[in-house]
Design a protein around this motif. Structure first.
Motif, PDB file in Angstrom:
ATOM      1  N   ASN A 153      84.847  68.761  50.681  1.00 20.79           N
ATOM      2  CA  ASN A 153      86.000  68.039  51.231  1.00 20.79           C
ATOM      3  C   ASN A 153      86.827  67.410  50.118  1.00 20.79           C
ATOM      4  OD1 ASN A 153      85.308  68.648  53.890  1.00 20.79           O
ATOM      5  ND2 ASN A 153      84.071  66.796  54.127  1.00 20.79           N
TER       6      ASN A 153
ATOM      7  N   LEU B 164      89.107  70.120  48.698  1.00 21.02           N
ATOM      8  CA  LEU B 164      90.206  70.420  49.618  1.00 21.02           C
ATOM      9  C   LEU B 164      91.229  69.299  49.633  1.00 21.02           C
ATOM     10  CD1 LEU B 164      88.164  71.928  52.604  1.00 21.02           C
ATOM     11  CD2 LEU B 164      89.294  73.134  50.726  1.00 21.02           C
ATOM     12  N   GLU B 165      90.754  68.058  49.526  1.00 24.62           N
ATOM     13  CA  GLU B 165      91.670  66.913  49.473  1.00 24.62           C
ATOM     14  C   GLU B 165      92.488  66.944  48.185  1.00 24.62           C
ATOM     15  OE1 GLU B 165      93.662  63.729  50.913  1.00 24.62           O
ATOM     16  OE2 GLU B 165      92.136  64.907  51.988  1.00 24.62           O
TER      17      GLU B 165
ATOM     18  N   PHE C 238      93.491  69.618  46.583  1.00 28.56           N
ATOM     19  CA  PHE C 238      94.538  70.620  46.740  1.00 28.56           C
ATOM     20  C   PHE C 238      95.686  70.065  47.592  1.00 28.56           C
ATOM     21  CE2 PHE C 238      90.823  73.833  46.520  1.00 28.56           C
ATOM     22  CZ  PHE C 238      90.734  73.633  45.157  1.00 28.56           C
ATOM     23  N   LYS C 239      95.376  69.295  48.605  1.00 33.49           N
ATOM     24  CA  LYS C 239      96.421  68.668  49.442  1.00 33.49           C
ATOM     25  C   LYS C 239      97.286  67.716  48.610  1.00 33.49           C
ATOM     26  CE  LYS C 239      93.944  68.803  53.882  1.00 33.49           C
ATOM     27  NZ  LYS C 239      93.346  67.978  54.964  1.00 33.49           N
ATOM     28  N   LYS C 240      96.629  66.927  47.756  1.00 35.51           N
ATOM     29  CA  LYS C 240      97.369  65.987  46.919  1.00 35.51           C
ATOM     30  C   LYS C 240      98.275  66.723  45.938  1.00 35.51           C
ATOM     31  CE  LYS C 240      94.000  62.208  47.136  1.00 35.51           C
ATOM     32  NZ  LYS C 240      93.039  61.370  46.372  1.00 35.51           N
TER      33      LYS C 240
ATOM     34  N   ASN D 228      99.647  69.630  46.402  1.00 39.88           N
ATOM     35  CA  ASN D 228     100.767  70.178  47.177  1.00 39.88           C
ATOM     36  C   ASN D 228     101.785  69.100  47.521  1.00 39.88           C
ATOM     37  OD1 ASN D 228      99.756  72.833  47.250  1.00 39.88           O
ATOM     38  ND2 ASN D 228      98.455  72.371  49.005  1.00 39.88           N
ATOM     39  N   THR D 229     101.294  67.899  47.829  1.00 37.96           N
ATOM     40  CA  THR D 229     102.189  66.794  48.172  1.00 37.96           C
ATOM     41  C   THR D 229     102.976  66.328  46.953  1.00 37.96           C
ATOM     42  OG1 THR D 229     100.696  66.040  49.916  1.00 37.96           O
ATOM     43  CG2 THR D 229     102.295  64.442  49.087  1.00 37.96           C
TER      44      THR D 229
ATOM     45  N   LYS E 129     104.778  69.910  45.255  1.00 43.40           N
ATOM     46  CA  LYS E 129     105.517  70.726  46.224  1.00 43.40           C
ATOM     47  C   LYS E 129     105.772  72.151  45.703  1.00 43.40           C
ATOM     48  CE  LYS E 129     107.861  66.854  48.466  1.00 43.40           C
ATOM     49  NZ  LYS E 129     107.042  65.820  47.835  1.00 43.40           N
TER      50      LYS E 129
ATOM     51  N   LYS F  33     101.514  77.076  48.103  1.00 49.17           N
ATOM     52  CA  LYS F  33     100.643  75.917  48.187  1.00 49.17           C
ATOM     53  C   LYS F  33      99.260  76.218  47.592  1.00 49.17           C
ATOM     54  CE  LYS F  33     102.756  73.643  52.161  1.00 49.17           C
ATOM     55  NZ  LYS F  33     102.524  73.065  53.515  1.00 49.17           N
ATOM     56  N   TYR F  34      98.705  75.220  46.946  1.00 50.34           N
ATOM     57  CA  TYR F  34      97.348  75.348  46.421  1.00 50.34           C
ATOM     58  C   TYR F  34      96.357  75.437  47.587  1.00 50.34           C
ATOM     59  CZ  TYR F  34      99.048  74.062  41.779  1.00 50.34           C
ATOM     60  OH  TYR F  34      99.713  74.049  40.573  1.00 50.34           O
ATOM     61  N   SER F  35      95.479  76.410  47.507  1.00 45.58           N
ATOM     62  CA  SER F  35      94.444  76.564  48.533  1.00 45.58           C
ATOM     63  C   SER F  35      93.222  77.209  47.900  1.00 45.58           C
ATOM     64  CB  SER F  35      94.943  77.410  49.706  1.00 45.58           C
ATOM     65  OG  SER F  35      95.312  78.707  49.270  1.00 45.58           O
TER      66      SER F  35
END
Length: 265
Positions: free
Chosen positions: A100, A103-104, A106-108, A110-111, A114, A118-120
């Motif tokens: 987790n 994954l968090e 990668f979200k940061k 992307n935010t 931008k 997107k990073y995944s």
């Protein structure tokens, strides 16, 4: 520019190991330890010490921002021989189930950045078994893949050692899981965790409780290099003959094999 501090530290660890009278046959480094640009240095260290090296690599990002978490297995050409190696070959394995926290991250990214793509995460769905010849068969996992029950269904009856490289702060959970997997898969379990969190473990399914923890390094933010010896021949015999395992003074050396254990090697 000066040498990377992490690289310098692991060079020091290899130097410590090479000074031992009996050099290790396999060296294990934690998850996310080696920067991708330093793989060539890792190969040189493997040749110098003449040992197989299993090491976690930094994240690898492809053109579409798919992120892999991989490890490399470096094999020197004169491994197990006294002659110094002159070249190496490499194989790679990857993480299937990202944490987790990853994954968090990668979200940061992307935010904050931008990006167009997107990073995944890019999972590796292959379960690898390394045939180490006289040193047995080795199953491998990267950190959170240690919780993948299906992996151990596949490995049961096929491996002598389970090696897990990790960057994990939940050390107690991994410790208890190490004991459980050693019994359920009937193999040695080695967890190589980053020194930042500590609690690297080598566990074997011996009958005598005091023998089971071969090595455990507790304490955070500590650097350590240690050589441990794992049973291979005696464990192999116990796996081949679970109803008539090897004994010492009339007592079984290892715990009983799990119910329904069938050797598939």
């Amino acid at each position: 520019m000066g040498e990377d501090k992490g690289l310098a530290r692991y060079k020091k660890g290899f130097c410590n190991l090479s000074g031992d009278r009996e050099k290790p046959h396999i060296v294990v480094l934690p998850e996310l330890t080696v920067s991708n640009c330093y793989i060539k240095h890792l190969k040189e260290l493997s040749k110098v010490i003449n040992s197989v090296v299993i090491a976690g690599l930094d994240f690898q990002v492809n053109a579409g921002n798919k992120v892999s978490n991989k490890a490399v297995v470096v094999i020197p050409n004169n491994w197990t021989n006294t002659q110094r190696s002159t070249r190496t070959s490499c194989i790679y394995f990857g993480k299937t189930h990202f944490s987790n926290e990853e994954l968090e991250l990668f979200k940061k990214l992307n935010t904050h950045y931008k990006p167009k793509d997107k990073y995944s995460h890019l999972p590796d769905h292959v379960n690898y078994i390394i045939d180490a010849g006289p040193f047995g068969n080795i199953g491998v996992a990267i950190c959170s893949d240690f919780f993948d029950i299906e992996r151990f269904v596949i490995y049961k009856g096929k491996i002598h050692h389970m090696i897990v490289i990790s960057n994990n702060m939940d050390t107690n959970s991994y410790y208890f899981l190490a004991e459980a997997i050693a019994r359920l898969v009937f193999c040695n379990v080695v967890i190589c965790n980053t020194g930042y969190y500590g609690d690297s473990i080598a566990f074997s399914p011996y009958r005598e409780p005091f023998k089971r923890i071969i090595y455990r390094h507790q304490g955070q933010q500590l650097f350590s290099s240690q050589v441990v010896s794992l049973p291979v021949v005696s464990l192999d015999e116990a796996q081949r003959n679970p109803t008539s395992p090897p004994s010492d003074n009339g007592k079984s050396i290892f715990k009983s094999a799990p119910p329904g254990y069938i050797r598939h090697i």
